[in-house]
Design a protein around this motif. Structure first.
Motif, PDB file in Angstrom:
ATOM      1  N   GLU A 527      44.517  58.413  32.928  1.00  0.00           N
ATOM      2  CA  GLU A 527      45.707  59.238  33.128  1.00  0.00           C
ATOM      3  C   GLU A 527      46.631  58.522  34.100  1.00  0.00           C
ATOM      4  OE1 GLU A 527      44.641  63.075  34.521  1.00  0.00           O
ATOM      5  OE2 GLU A 527      43.446  63.603  32.751  1.00  0.00           O
ATOM      6  N   LYS A 528      47.922  58.745  33.909  1.00  0.00           N
ATOM      7  CA  LYS A 528      48.888  58.193  34.848  1.00  0.00           C
ATOM      8  C   LYS A 528      48.995  59.136  36.036  1.00  0.00           C
ATOM      9  CE  LYS A 528      53.379  55.928  35.023  1.00  0.00           C
ATOM     10  NZ  LYS A 528      54.588  55.538  34.267  1.00  0.00           N
ATOM     11  N   GLN A 529      48.665  58.644  37.223  1.00  0.00           N
ATOM     12  CA  GLN A 529      48.587  59.497  38.401  1.00  0.00           C
ATOM     13  C   GLN A 529      48.772  58.668  39.663  1.00  0.00           C
ATOM     14  OE1 GLN A 529      44.428  60.946  38.552  1.00  0.00           O
ATOM     15  NE2 GLN A 529      44.098  59.465  36.887  1.00  0.00           N
ATOM     16  N   SER A 530      48.868  59.367  40.793  1.00  0.00           N
ATOM     17  CA  SER A 530      49.058  58.700  42.082  1.00  0.00           C
ATOM     18  C   SER A 530      47.738  58.141  42.577  1.00  0.00           C
ATOM     19  CB  SER A 530      49.624  59.688  43.099  1.00  0.00           C
ATOM     20  OG  SER A 530      49.605  59.111  44.395  1.00  0.00           O
ATOM     21  N   ILE A 531      47.736  56.926  43.072  1.00  0.00           N
ATOM     22  CA  ILE A 531      46.521  56.310  43.583  1.00  0.00           C
ATOM     23  C   ILE A 531      46.104  56.894  44.924  1.00  0.00           C
ATOM     24  CG2 ILE A 531      47.732  54.456  44.786  1.00  0.00           C
ATOM     25  CD1 ILE A 531      44.354  54.265  42.923  1.00  0.00           C
ATOM     26  N   MET A 532      47.068  57.542  45.603  1.00  0.00           N
ATOM     27  CA  MET A 532      46.755  58.042  46.950  1.00  0.00           C
ATOM     28  C   MET A 532      45.819  59.247  46.908  1.00  0.00           C
ATOM     29  SD  MET A 532      48.058  55.792  48.729  1.00  0.00           S
ATOM     30  CE  MET A 532      47.432  56.536  50.225  1.00  0.00           C
ATOM     31  N   GLU A 533      45.771  59.967  45.768  1.00  0.00           N
ATOM     32  CA  GLU A 533      44.895  61.136  45.685  1.00  0.00           C
ATOM     33  C   GLU A 533      43.430  60.743  45.796  1.00  0.00           C
ATOM     34  OE1 GLU A 533      45.776  64.224  45.876  1.00  0.00           O
ATOM     35  OE2 GLU A 533      47.845  63.550  46.040  1.00  0.00           O
ATOM     36  N   PRO A 534      42.904  59.829  44.975  1.00  0.00           N
ATOM     37  CA  PRO A 534      41.497  59.442  45.139  1.00  0.00           C
ATOM     38  C   PRO A 534      41.230  58.758  46.480  1.00  0.00           C
ATOM     39  CG  PRO A 534      42.587  58.051  43.496  1.00  0.00           C
ATOM     40  CD  PRO A 534      43.501  59.186  43.774  1.00  0.00           C
ATOM     41  N   LEU A 603      48.387  47.024  40.885  1.00  0.00           N
ATOM     42  CA  LEU A 603      48.107  47.851  42.055  1.00  0.00           C
ATOM     43  C   LEU A 603      46.885  47.246  42.740  1.00  0.00           C
ATOM     44  CD1 LEU A 603      48.311  50.518  43.738  1.00  0.00           C
ATOM     45  CD2 LEU A 603      46.764  51.517  42.061  1.00  0.00           C
ATOM     46  N   LYS A 604      46.975  46.988  44.037  1.00  0.00           N
ATOM     47  CA  LYS A 604      45.896  46.322  44.761  1.00  0.00           C
ATOM     48  C   LYS A 604      45.423  47.220  45.902  1.00  0.00           C
ATOM     49  CE  LYS A 604      44.981  42.303  47.713  1.00  0.00           C
ATOM     50  NZ  LYS A 604      45.562  41.103  48.330  1.00  0.00           N
ATOM     51  N   TRP A 659      37.268  41.103  43.843  1.00  0.00           N
ATOM     52  CA  TRP A 659      36.853  39.883  44.523  1.00  0.00           C
ATOM     53  C   TRP A 659      36.574  40.181  45.996  1.00  0.00           C
ATOM     54  CZ3 TRP A 659      41.737  41.295  43.329  1.00  0.00           C
ATOM     55  CH2 TRP A 659      42.703  41.251  44.335  1.00  0.00           C
ATOM     56  N   VAL A 660      35.980  39.197  46.671  1.00  0.00           N
ATOM     57  CA  VAL A 660      35.653  39.336  48.090  1.00  0.00           C
ATOM     58  C   VAL A 660      36.213  38.143  48.843  1.00  0.00           C
ATOM     59  CG1 VAL A 660      33.419  38.193  47.783  1.00  0.00           C
ATOM     60  CG2 VAL A 660      33.777  39.651  49.775  1.00  0.00           C
ATOM     61  N   GLU A 661      36.757  38.408  50.027  1.00  0.00           N
ATOM     62  CA  GLU A 661      37.229  37.372  50.951  1.00  0.00           C
ATOM     63  C   GLU A 661      36.486  37.589  52.265  1.00  0.00           C
ATOM     64  OE1 GLU A 661      41.809  37.078  49.327  1.00  0.00           O
ATOM     65  OE2 GLU A 661      41.305  38.552  50.863  1.00  0.00           O
ATOM     66  N   HIS A 662      35.982  36.532  52.801  1.00  0.00           N
ATOM     67  CA  HIS A 662      35.145  36.708  53.992  1.00  0.00           C
ATOM     68  C   HIS A 662      35.432  35.630  55.021  1.00  0.00           C
ATOM     69  CE1 HIS A 662      32.499  33.276  52.985  1.00  0.00           C
ATOM     70  NE2 HIS A 662      32.801  33.606  51.746  1.00  0.00           N
ATOM     71  N   ALA A 663      35.186  35.986  56.255  1.00  0.00           N
ATOM     72  CA  ALA A 663      35.268  35.040  57.369  1.00  0.00           C
ATOM     73  C   ALA A 663      34.050  35.299  58.243  1.00  0.00           C
ATOM     74  CB  ALA A 663      36.549  35.238  58.170  1.00  0.00           C
ATOM     75  N   PRO A 664      33.055  34.443  58.218  1.00  0.00           N
ATOM     76  CA  PRO A 664      31.809  34.673  58.976  1.00  0.00           C
ATOM     77  C   PRO A 664      32.088  35.049  60.433  1.00  0.00           C
ATOM     78  CG  PRO A 664      31.603  32.736  57.598  1.00  0.00           C
ATOM     79  CD  PRO A 664      33.026  33.171  57.506  1.00  0.00           C
ATOM     80  N   GLU A 665      31.338  36.056  60.896  1.00  0.00           N
ATOM     81  CA  GLU A 665      31.441  36.569  62.265  1.00  0.00           C
ATOM     82  C   GLU A 665      32.756  37.299  62.534  1.00  0.00           C
ATOM     83  OE1 GLU A 665      28.763  36.463  63.905  1.00  0.00           O
ATOM     84  OE2 GLU A 665      27.745  35.075  62.574  1.00  0.00           O
ATOM     85  N   LYS A 666      33.619  37.432  61.529  1.00  0.00           N
ATOM     86  CA  LYS A 666      34.896  38.124  61.767  1.00  0.00           C
ATOM     87  C   LYS A 666      35.098  39.311  60.831  1.00  0.00           C
ATOM     88  CE  LYS A 666      37.360  34.087  63.537  1.00  0.00           C
ATOM     89  NZ  LYS A 666      38.535  33.199  63.392  1.00  0.00           N
ATOM     90  N   GLY A 667      34.318  39.410  59.765  1.00  0.00           N
ATOM     91  CA  GLY A 667      34.463  40.542  58.884  1.00  0.00           C
ATOM     92  C   GLY A 667      34.592  40.147  57.431  1.00  0.00           C
ATOM     93  N   THR A 668      34.707  41.152  56.575  1.00  0.00           N
ATOM     94  CA  THR A 668      34.762  40.974  55.132  1.00  0.00           C
ATOM     95  C   THR A 668      35.839  41.882  54.548  1.00  0.00           C
ATOM     96  OG1 THR A 668      32.392  40.512  55.087  1.00  0.00           O
ATOM     97  CG2 THR A 668      33.429  41.076  53.000  1.00  0.00           C
ATOM     98  N   THR A 669      36.499  41.408  53.487  1.00  0.00           N
ATOM     99  CA  THR A 669      37.485  42.220  52.777  1.00  0.00           C
ATOM    100  C   THR A 669      37.141  42.202  51.294  1.00  0.00           C
ATOM    101  OG1 THR A 669      39.244  41.731  54.369  1.00  0.00           O
ATOM    102  CG2 THR A 669      39.920  42.522  52.193  1.00  0.00           C
ATOM    103  N   PHE A 670      36.838  43.397  50.750  1.00  0.00           N
ATOM    104  CA  PHE A 670      36.663  43.562  49.307  1.00  0.00           C
ATOM    105  C   PHE A 670      37.965  44.116  48.746  1.00  0.00           C
ATOM    106  CE2 PHE A 670      32.218  43.300  50.390  1.00  0.00           C
ATOM    107  CZ  PHE A 670      31.640  42.711  49.277  1.00  0.00           C
ATOM    108  N   SER A 671      38.434  43.521  47.646  1.00  0.00           N
ATOM    109  CA  SER A 671      39.696  43.954  47.038  1.00  0.00           C
ATOM    110  C   SER A 671      39.512  44.102  45.536  1.00  0.00           C
ATOM    111  CB  SER A 671      40.810  42.937  47.311  1.00  0.00           C
ATOM    112  OG  SER A 671      40.993  42.731  48.687  1.00  0.00           O
ATOM    113  N   PHE A 672      40.284  45.032  44.960  1.00  0.00           N
ATOM    114  CA  PHE A 672      40.355  45.121  43.506  1.00  0.00           C
ATOM    115  C   PHE A 672      41.793  45.423  43.114  1.00  0.00           C
ATOM    116  CE2 PHE A 672      39.417  49.512  44.690  1.00  0.00           C
ATOM    117  CZ  PHE A 672      40.283  50.256  43.884  1.00  0.00           C
ATOM    118  N   ALA A 673      42.149  44.975  41.894  1.00  0.00           N
ATOM    119  CA  ALA A 673      43.508  45.175  41.385  1.00  0.00           C
ATOM    120  C   ALA A 673      43.411  45.631  39.939  1.00  0.00           C
ATOM    121  CB  ALA A 673      44.317  43.889  41.476  1.00  0.00           C
ATOM    122  N   ILE A 674      44.252  46.638  39.596  1.00  0.00           N
ATOM    123  CA  ILE A 674      44.312  47.124  38.221  1.00  0.00           C
ATOM    124  C   ILE A 674      45.764  47.109  37.780  1.00  0.00           C
ATOM    125  CG2 ILE A 674      42.232  48.541  38.370  1.00  0.00           C
ATOM    126  CD1 ILE A 674      44.010  50.956  38.841  1.00  0.00           C
TER     127      ILE A 674
END
Length: 678
Positions: A527-534, A603-604, A659-674
């Motif tokens: 459905e076409k909807q706002s991403i902010m709701e989920p 949308l990311k 995908w995942v982007e990481h920097a050891p000892e500094k944290g991790t960022t998981f991202s997805f785009a549709i």
């Protein structure tokens, strides 16, 4: 036409005036000399067409003067008409011995003098013409002998332009071949032999276009200022020529080219004799130009043609080697004509079909093909010769001499041999295709077994859901009731049982989600909807857990809601997995950020944490099923190992990417785009 020039030589002024009065009305250009020495000087400068010479003059008489004039190669051909009152035969004989051409005695009538003058000029012109024809004949004979010594059209044309340039004394002589109304090519040029094949644009050469239009020779004087060349003046401003001669080259009443001559610093324009000479040479060269077949094939693009020429030469050099390679090649090779009859068969092809080479040359393509492949093979063969689209590589079944059917891959060469032949390369792939068929069958069986496995996992986990839920509920009730009668050890065991039930319930739900994909009945409700709701819903549910673990969690949304096409429940599942993992693997005091971004197409959403990060060697395997990260001590971290695998399947089903982007000892960022649009 220029006026005839006459030099009067006489020591008596009244005699010169009398002769001038007779000649002037006839539009002769008259010059006078009072003695022999002056006559010699003026003869060299004035270059008269005829000299009227008095015999009796002081200092140097007419005989001596005539002898000196006739002895100079520059003035020897000028006719001398002696005007004398002497009738002594010895004087006249001496005059003729000195080279005098004619004489007239005084007194004479005006018409008699004029007749003698015209007669001697005509005689001089006739002699000059004879000499010119003799010279022309010598040049043409020499040129013919040179041409006869070679059959190379290029050499013939190069000889022609070289001889013309030397005879007419011009700076450049070129032969141009007209390809169409707007293009031409240089076939030969005396000053640059490498110019052959050079493509020229005819609109840049108005003089050539004018000759094509009129069909007649053209002389352009003062080329840089001539109105005919006004449109191309900017291109010829720096050239070193001032006179142009263009001679059309005819072949069967068609202008096929032109002889182009350019000169600089000529005192006079091209003479009628030079025009006639060049035209005769152009006419003689017409056949050579028409028969220059090599140039006919290479007139479109000189660079491309040179490459083709080099390639052809290379092929000719390797012809002998290729013949040996073809005969002993491991692949079968056949050359067929348009009727499908073999013209050449190598050893491998004969062995493949089980016939002798002689037998195959007496057969046809229809006899080689099995019934199942007859239509496909014949249609492709016909399409090749009709210039239609054809398959360059395909499989057919053939019949061998022993009536066995073999599978053969046929490769069709795009190179057409002279005489309309096609080259086929044949490779027996019977065993390979059989193995591929068996492999495909085995793959289908594996897929069936994999589906059976997924069905079993789905059924087993579904059956486990109820008893585990009952066990989980009973353990919770027991822990929440009066535990005073339990020992400390018993309480610890009860807590461990509750925690294990929690993990088991999560694992069952993730296994059910994963098996849905494998069973191919996983449907998305788009459905076409706002991403902010989920995002808000998941944040509201998980924020207390983050706070309870000593973590700060923030949402960084866009300034406005972005509508996209997605399955809300499945995207919430992905967000829950990513944020849950961030809470699970981030130590107390850390931060978790949720970021929403967009561009014209996608949308990311990103979930970042300040944990210890993911080592590089785990990065490519993090989305595999049942894959666990190892702790620093080597033990597996808590979790089922299915959350990220399920998330990847959900995003893939949305035609997105994760995908995942990481920097050891500094944290991790998981991202997805549709995609913004479904």
């Amino acid at each position: 036409m220029d006026a005839t020039k006459i030099l009067i030589v006489d020591d008596q002024k009244y005699a010169r005036k009398m002769l001038r009065d007779i000649l002037a009305p006839q539009h002769f250009m008259v010059e006078e000399a009072g003695n022999g020495r002056e006559a010699i000087a003026k003869t060299r400068d004035f270059k008269p067409d005829l000299i009227l010479m008095d015999l009796m003059m002081p200092d140097m008489n007419g005989i001596e003067t005539s002898q000196l004039i006739k002895g100079d190669a520059r003035t020897a051909t000028i006719p001398i008409l002696v005007v004398t009152a002497s009738k002594e035969k010895d004087n006249l004989l001496a005059a003729f011995a000195a080279g005098v051409d004619d004489y007239i005695t005084k007194p004479f009538a005006a018409n008699e003098l004029l007749a003698r003058v015209q007669a001697n000029i005509y005689k001089r012109d006739a002699l000059v013409l004879v000499e010119q024809k003799k010279a022309d004949a010598g040049i043409i004979l020499d040129l013919s002998l040179s041409i006869a010594s070679t059959l190379n059209a290029v050499e013939i044309l190069q000889l022609i332009v070289g001889r013309i340039a030397g005879y007419v004394n011009v700076r450049r002589c070129s032969i141009i071949r007209f390809s169409d109304e707007s293009h031409g090519h240089v076939l030969a040029s005396n000053d640059d032999p490498t110019a052959k094949g050079l493509r020229i644009e005819l609109p840049r050469y108005p003089e050539l276009q004018e000759v094509i239009r009129t069909g007649e020779a053209l002389v352009v004087r003062d080329a840089k200022n001539n109105p005919l060349l006004a449109e191309v003046r900017q291109y010829i401003s720096g050239v070193d020529f001032d006179t142009i001669l263009v001679i059309p080259i005819h072949h069967e009443q068609e202008i096929i080219g032109a002889l182009l001559l350019r000169s600089a610093g000529r005192e006079t324009s091209f003479s009628s004799h030079e025009l006639a000479f060049c035209q005769s040479i152009a006419d003689a060269a017409a056949n050579a130009i028409k028969n220059a077949s090599l140039f006919e094939k290479v007139l479109e693009e000189s660079d491309e043609l040179r490459e083709m020429k080099e390639k052809l030469e290379q092929e000719l050099r390797e012809k002998t080697v290729y013949e040996g390679l073809f005969e002993h090649a491991s692949e079968g090779l056949m050359v067929l004509n348009a009727a499908g009859q073999p013209q050449y068969v190598n050893r491998s092809a004969a062995e493949m079909f089980g016939y002798t080479r002689k037998q195959m040359l007496d057969m046809s393509l229809q006899e080689f093909l099995a019934e199942e492949s007859l239509q496909v093979g014949m249609e492709n063969h016909i399409n090749f010769f009709l210039g239609r689209e054809f398959s360059r590589k395909y499989d057919v079944l053939i019949r061998t001499a022993s009536e066995e059917k073999r599978c053969v891959t046929v490769s069709v060469s795009t190179h057409r041999l002279e005489g309309s032949y096609v080259i086929l390369s044949l490779m027996d792939v019977t065993l390979e295709r059989r193995d591929q068929h068996l492999l495909a069958e085995a793959n289908e069986r594996l897929k069936a077994l994999d589906l059976l496995k997924s069905e079993f996992i789905y059924t087993a986990t579904n059956d486990l859901r109820l008893p585990v839920a009952v066990l989980h509920s009973n353990c919770l009730q027991l822990r929440e009731s009066d535990t005073d009668n339990l020992t400390e050890t018993q309480c610890e065991h009860l807590d461990a049982a509750v925690e294990s039930c929690d993990r088991l319930m999560d694992l069952i739900e993730e296994l059910l989600d994963s098996s849905h994909f494998d069973l191919k009945d996983y449907a998305l409700t788009i459905e076409k909807q706002s991403i902010m709701e989920p995002v808000r819903e998941v944040y509201t549910v998980l924020a207390p857990f983050a706070s309870g673990n000593g973590l700060k969690m923030t949402v960084n949304p866009l300034q406005h809601d972005v509508a996209a096409a997605f399955d809300s429940d499945k995207i919430k599942c992905v967000l829950t997995n990513l944020i849950g993992n961030a809470i699970k693997f981030t130590p107390r005091g850390g931060e978790i950020g949720i970021w929403v971004d967009t561009d014209d197409l996608e949308l990311k959403i990103s979930v970042s944490d300040t944990g210890k990060g993911i080592p590089e060697n785990y990065r490519t395997r993090i989305f595999n099923e049942f894959y666990h990260l190892k702790s620093a001590k080597g033990s597996a971290m808590k979790g089922s190992g299915l959350g990220l695998a399920v998330s990847k399947r959900i995003i893939d089903a949305h035609n997105g990417r994760i995908w995942v982007e990481h920097a050891p000892e500094k944290g991790t960022t998981f991202s997805f785009a549709i995609p913004l649009a479904h």
